[in-house]
Design a protein around this motif. Structure first.
Motif, short mmCIF file in Angstrom:
data_model
loop_
_atom_site.label_atom_id
_atom_site.label_comp_id
_atom_site.label_asym_id
_atom_site.label_seq_id
_atom_site.Cartn_x
_atom_site.Cartn_y
_atom_site.Cartn_z
N ASP A 38 0.81 -1.22 0.00
CA ASP A 38 0.00 0.00 0.00
C ASP A 38 0.84 1.27 0.00
OD1 ASP A 38 1.03 0.05 2.54
OD2 ASP A 38 -0.79 -0.69 3.49
N VAL A 39 0.14 2.40 0.08
CA VAL A 39 0.78 3.72 0.00
C VAL A 39 1.75 3.92 1.15
CG1 VAL A 39 0.35 6.21 0.06
CG2 VAL A 39 -1.20 4.70 -1.20
N HIS A 40 1.41 3.41 2.34
CA HIS A 40 2.30 3.58 3.48
C HIS A 40 3.68 3.00 3.21
CE1 HIS A 40 3.95 3.43 7.53
NE2 HIS A 40 4.15 2.13 7.34
N SER A 41 3.72 1.79 2.64
CA SER A 41 4.99 1.16 2.32
C SER A 41 5.78 1.99 1.31
CB SER A 41 4.76 -0.25 1.77
OG SER A 41 4.06 -1.04 2.70
N LYS A 42 5.10 2.57 0.34
CA LYS A 42 5.77 3.42 -0.65
C LYS A 42 6.34 4.68 -0.01
CE LYS A 42 3.24 1.85 -4.76
NZ LYS A 42 2.79 0.61 -4.17
N ASN A 43 5.62 5.23 0.97
CA ASN A 43 6.12 6.41 1.67
C ASN A 43 7.38 6.10 2.47
OD1 ASN A 43 4.11 8.09 0.69
ND2 ASN A 43 2.74 7.70 2.41
N ILE A 44 7.43 4.89 3.03
CA ILE A 44 8.64 4.46 3.73
C ILE A 44 9.81 4.42 2.75
CG2 ILE A 44 9.75 2.50 4.85
CD1 ILE A 44 7.95 3.92 6.74
N VAL A 45 9.58 3.89 1.56
CA VAL A 45 10.63 3.83 0.54
C VAL A 45 11.08 5.24 0.16
CG1 VAL A 45 11.15 3.17 -1.84
CG2 VAL A 45 9.89 1.60 -0.36
N TRP A 46 10.12 6.15 0.03
CA TRP A 46 10.46 7.53 -0.32
C TRP A 46 11.38 8.15 0.73
CZ3 TRP A 46 10.71 10.60 -4.30
CH2 TRP A 46 10.80 11.97 -4.12
N GLN A 47 11.10 7.89 2.01
CA GLN A 47 11.94 8.40 3.08
C GLN A 47 13.36 7.83 3.02
OE1 GLN A 47 9.98 7.61 6.83
NE2 GLN A 47 8.02 8.44 6.11
N GLN A 48 13.48 6.60 2.54
CA GLN A 48 14.76 5.92 2.53
C GLN A 48 15.37 5.85 1.13
OE1 GLN A 48 16.02 4.98 5.41
NE2 GLN A 48 14.19 5.37 6.63
N LEU A 49 14.91 6.69 0.20
CA LEU A 49 15.30 6.55 -1.20
C LEU A 49 16.80 6.71 -1.41
CD1 LEU A 49 14.23 6.04 -4.03
CD2 LEU A 49 13.94 8.50 -4.33
N GLY A 50 17.42 7.66 -0.71
CA GLY A 50 18.86 7.86 -0.85
C GLY A 50 19.65 6.62 -0.47
N SER A 51 19.32 6.02 0.67
CA SER A 51 20.00 4.80 1.11
C SER A 51 19.70 3.64 0.17
CB SER A 51 19.57 4.44 2.54
OG SER A 51 19.93 5.46 3.45
N LEU A 52 18.47 3.60 -0.34
CA LEU A 52 18.09 2.53 -1.27
C LEU A 52 18.91 2.61 -2.56
CD1 LEU A 52 15.83 0.31 -1.08
CD2 LEU A 52 14.50 1.75 -2.62
N LEU A 53 19.09 3.81 -3.09
CA LEU A 53 19.89 3.99 -4.30
C LEU A 53 21.35 3.62 -4.06
CD1 LEU A 53 18.47 7.31 -5.81
CD2 LEU A 53 18.36 5.03 -6.81
N ASP A 54 21.86 3.97 -2.89
CA ASP A 54 23.25 3.63 -2.57
C ASP A 54 23.43 2.11 -2.53
OD1 ASP A 54 25.93 4.68 -1.72
OD2 ASP A 54 25.50 3.44 0.04
N CYS A 55 22.46 1.41 -1.96
CA CYS A 55 22.52 -0.05 -1.93
C CYS A 55 22.40 -0.64 -3.33
CB CYS A 55 21.43 -0.61 -1.01
SG CYS A 55 21.76 -0.37 0.75
N LEU A 56 21.60 -0.01 -4.18
CA LEU A 56 21.46 -0.49 -5.56
C LEU A 56 22.80 -0.36 -6.29
CD1 LEU A 56 19.79 -1.47 -7.96
CD2 LEU A 56 19.15 0.91 -8.40
N ILE A 57 23.48 0.77 -6.12
CA ILE A 57 24.80 0.96 -6.74
C ILE A 57 25.79 -0.07 -6.22
CG2 ILE A 57 26.74 2.55 -6.99
CD1 ILE A 57 24.29 3.37 -8.60
N PHE A 58 25.78 -0.30 -4.90
CA PHE A 58 26.69 -1.29 -4.32
C PHE A 58 26.42 -2.67 -4.90
CE2 PHE A 58 27.45 -4.65 -1.22
CZ PHE A 58 28.80 -4.46 -0.94
N ALA A 59 25.14 -3.04 -5.02
CA ALA A 59 24.78 -4.37 -5.54
C ALA A 59 25.22 -4.52 -6.99
CB ALA A 59 23.28 -4.59 -5.41
N LEU A 60 25.05 -3.47 -7.79
CA LEU A 60 25.43 -3.54 -9.20
C LEU A 60 26.93 -3.70 -9.39
CD1 LEU A 60 23.07 -0.78 -10.65
CD2 LEU A 60 23.00 -3.23 -11.21
N LEU A 61 27.73 -3.11 -8.50
CA LEU A 61 29.18 -3.11 -8.66
C LEU A 61 29.89 -4.13 -7.78
CD1 LEU A 61 29.77 0.75 -8.87
CD2 LEU A 61 29.82 -0.89 -10.75
N ASP A 62 29.14 -4.86 -6.97
CA ASP A 62 29.74 -5.81 -6.03
C ASP A 62 30.42 -6.96 -6.76
OD1 ASP A 62 30.45 -7.18 -3.78
OD2 ASP A 62 28.44 -7.94 -3.35
N VAL A 63 31.71 -7.13 -6.50
CA VAL A 63 32.48 -8.21 -7.11
C VAL A 63 31.91 -9.57 -6.75
CG1 VAL A 63 34.71 -9.38 -6.98
CG2 VAL A 63 34.63 -6.93 -7.39
#
Length: 612
Positions: free
Chosen positions: A246-271
């Motif tokens: 639901d919308v509440h879960s999406k709002n949580i993601v919005w609050q954590q978007l910076g950290s989420l993107l950082d983890c996405l970059i780490f996952a993409l480049l992880d050896v």
């Protein structure tokens, strides 16, 4: 409630047994172990029963909410379940299961580790079932009870407090068995942590990424890696929940978007997420390890292609056939887990960014999300992908370049559409890509040096020669990825949060590599503390003249030559800003030291940049 009371009583007994083992005589130890094992199995059994009960209750609630015609008995059960949950039964079960986790993690039975793991995993499953039921009941009631909100916040903080006792840096002083337990069950731990965001409670996960101590510089490098991979595992689950709930879960993601993107970059480049894939560079295997290495490489590729393992996401099918290690069957947060879920993670993040960007009027976030989705679509439809064999590390590296380049291009095209806050976020992404490239370049070289040392110990056996050849092929693929992305980063001329990091990557790593004036591994190691880079060392010493170190420098230099036009565009922009980057000089120097084929490559890729 009677079952929960039995769980609490069993946990109390198990806790007292954990504290008395040090005072026992040798004759009493055997009896103590039997009692401990029996209590552990009781906790396992009760937690399984709770999980089954909550699953059954959730089934009834879901079917009633879907309008399925059920008998009066089921309607009565629905009312009873709603009443039971509103009285706080699910929360009480969660708190009791958290206590079970605490005492199980303190049990010391090296010979019965499987029993401890099963009980621990069962408690995690019980918590997940209870939270899922509570979420469905709250949605059905469509009410916000302030007392219930405070209570569930307390339950979440109790779980966070428990995690702090088993995760670094606190776990550094723990027993080896407790550290092993937290590692093996790290995937389940992260899933439970993410499941709390399904509950419609305000700000319950406001600082949730602090759980992983990502900014603590005093944690050893090996522990940093585990914490980062756990953060990635948590992010994957958070993105999945955010997309499908639901919308509440999406709002949580919005609050954590910076950290989420950082983890996405780490996952993409992880050896470690790329290591499970075999190489399709058979010519290099033959050159470095002979016919035996080439044959082994072909066998590995064929065995991967012959396996059929369907995945819920078509983009993750290549990694789905990779066999799990014995300790990773239950989604341990590790490189293999990232390999098997990276592209569904990418898609979930992209869908969320397009939706949230539109909702919050952040057009650049929407553009980035659409760019990622377009890149993922090209994995299936683009003719470029046919040039590389499926299920190979080279293909995976190419896919990562496509995704990250699409992110950077979206930022470049729309850089003037957002304010200073978004530009700061962009600068963080730029720095994040650079630091993770440098960290992983160091790790790749370390792995190559380790296999070279093992080859000397085994006196150059065919198996060790194959491992060296395979590692060098992997090293070449990752060098291509790193060189390409660094050149693209410079070409885009995006803002950097840490200007000194830009200068180091450009003037030391890139220019130094092109002019053969430095060893990349040594340069990264020297500046590791300055830029907060984690550097895992497998060997205490190594030889500068090592073949793998020289090959790493050569591979990286050739990758940069392939992207010389991007470097020249950056050089031209820097010249207009009266910055002498010496890129043109270093490129010409590098071109003068390569063979005919590489020189032709340099000329063809550079001509456009020289015109500019």
């Amino acid at each position: 409630t009677a079952i929960i009371s039995n769980l609490l009583a069993s946990s109390d007994v198990l806790g007292s047994l954990n504290t008395t083992i040090c005072t026992l005589t040798e004759d009493g130890v055997a009896n103590h172990v039997k009692l401990t094992k029996r209590c552990t199995k009781i906790v396992l059994s009760i937690s399984m029963w709770l999980s089954l009960i909550f699953h059954g209750a959730k089934f009834i609630i879901e079917n009633c909410s879907d309008g399925i015609k059920l008998g009066n008995h089921f309607k009565g059960l629905e009312k009873a379940i709603m009443k039971l949950e509103s009285s706080g039964t699910a929360l009480l079960a969660v708190k009791s299961l958290i206590k079970g986790l605490e005492v199980i993690s303190q049990v010391s039975m090296p010979n019965d580790f499987d029993c401890i793991e099963s009980a621990f995993r069962s408690c995690l499953g019980g918590i997940l079932s209870a939270i899922s039921l509570a979420k469905d009941c709250k949605v059905r009631l469509q009410s916000a009870d302030n007392d219930a909100t405070v209570a569930w916040n307390e339950g979440f903080f109790e779980y966070r407090t428990f995690l702090k006792t088993i995760l670094p840096p606190t776990s550094i002083g723990c027993t080896e068995m407790r550290r092993k337990l937290s590692y093996h069950q790290s995937g389940g731990i992260c899933t439970v942590l993410a499941s709390f965001c399904m509950l419609p409670e305000p700000n319950i996960l406001e600082d949730v990424f602090d759980t992983f101590n990502l900014h603590n510089k005093n944690i050893p490098n090996d522990d940093k890696i585990l914490l980062r991979q756990m953060a990635v595992s948590f992010s994957m689950e958070l993105a999945r929940i955010g997309r499908h709930h639901d919308v509440h879960s999406k709002n949580i993601v919005w609050q954590q978007l910076g950290s989420l993107l950082d983890c996405l970059i780490f996952a993409l480049l992880d050896v470690e997420a790329l290591i499970p894939f075999p190489t399709c560079n058979l010519s290099l295997l033959s050159e470095l390890g002979g016919d035996y290495s080439r044959l082994k490489g072909e066998e590995t590729l064929l065995s991967m292609h012959s396996r059929v393992c369907p995945s819920s996401n078509v983009l993750d099918r290549d990694a789905a056939v990779i066999p799990c290690q014995n300790e990773n069957y239950f989604d341990t947060a590790c490189g293999l887990h990232t390999s098997k879920n990276i592209w569904s993670f990418c898609q979930n993040c992209a869908f969320l960014m397009t939706e949230l960007g539109t909702t919050h009027n952040a057009s650049q976030i929407t553009f980035i999300g659409n760019a990622i989705l377009h890149a993922c679509d090209e994995f299936v439809s683009s003719d470029k992908m046919e040039l590389l064999r499926p299920m190979s590390v080279e293909r995976e590296c190419f896919k990562r370049v496509m995704v990250i380049e699409s992110i950077l291009s979206a930022i470049e095209v729309n850089r003037d559409l957002e304010g200073d806050t978004m530009m700061q976020q962009v600068a963080t992404i730029t720095d994040s890509i650079t630091t993770k490239i440098l960290e992983n370049l160091f790790s790749v070289t370390e792995a190559s040096l380790y296999h070279e040392a093992q080859s000397k110990i085994s006196q150059g056996s065919r198996k060790s020669q194959f491992m060296i050849a395979k590692t060098c092929a992997f090293q070449k693929a990752y060098s291509e990825l790193s060189g390409s992305l660094l050149a693209i980063l410079l070409r885009k001329n995006l803002p950097w949060k840490n200007k000194q990091l830009l200068i180091f990557a450009r003037d030391r790593i890139i220019v130094g590599s092109l002019t053969r004036s430095l060893d990349i591994r040594s340069a990264i190691e020297v500046e590791a503390r300055r830029f907060d880079l984690y550097t895992r060392k497998f060997l205490s010493t190594y030889t500068i003249s090592s073949r793998v170190v020289e090959k790493m420098n050569d591979d990286f230099r050739i990758a940069l030559l392939r992207r010389s036009s991007e470097l020249l565009v950056h050089d031209a922009a820097s010249f207009s800003c009266q910055e002498n980057t010496a890129l043109l000089y270093s490129l010409v120097t590098a071109a003068s030291q390569v063979n005919g084929h590489e020189l032709n490559l340099f000329i063809s890729t550079t001509s456009g940049g020289l015109t500019i």
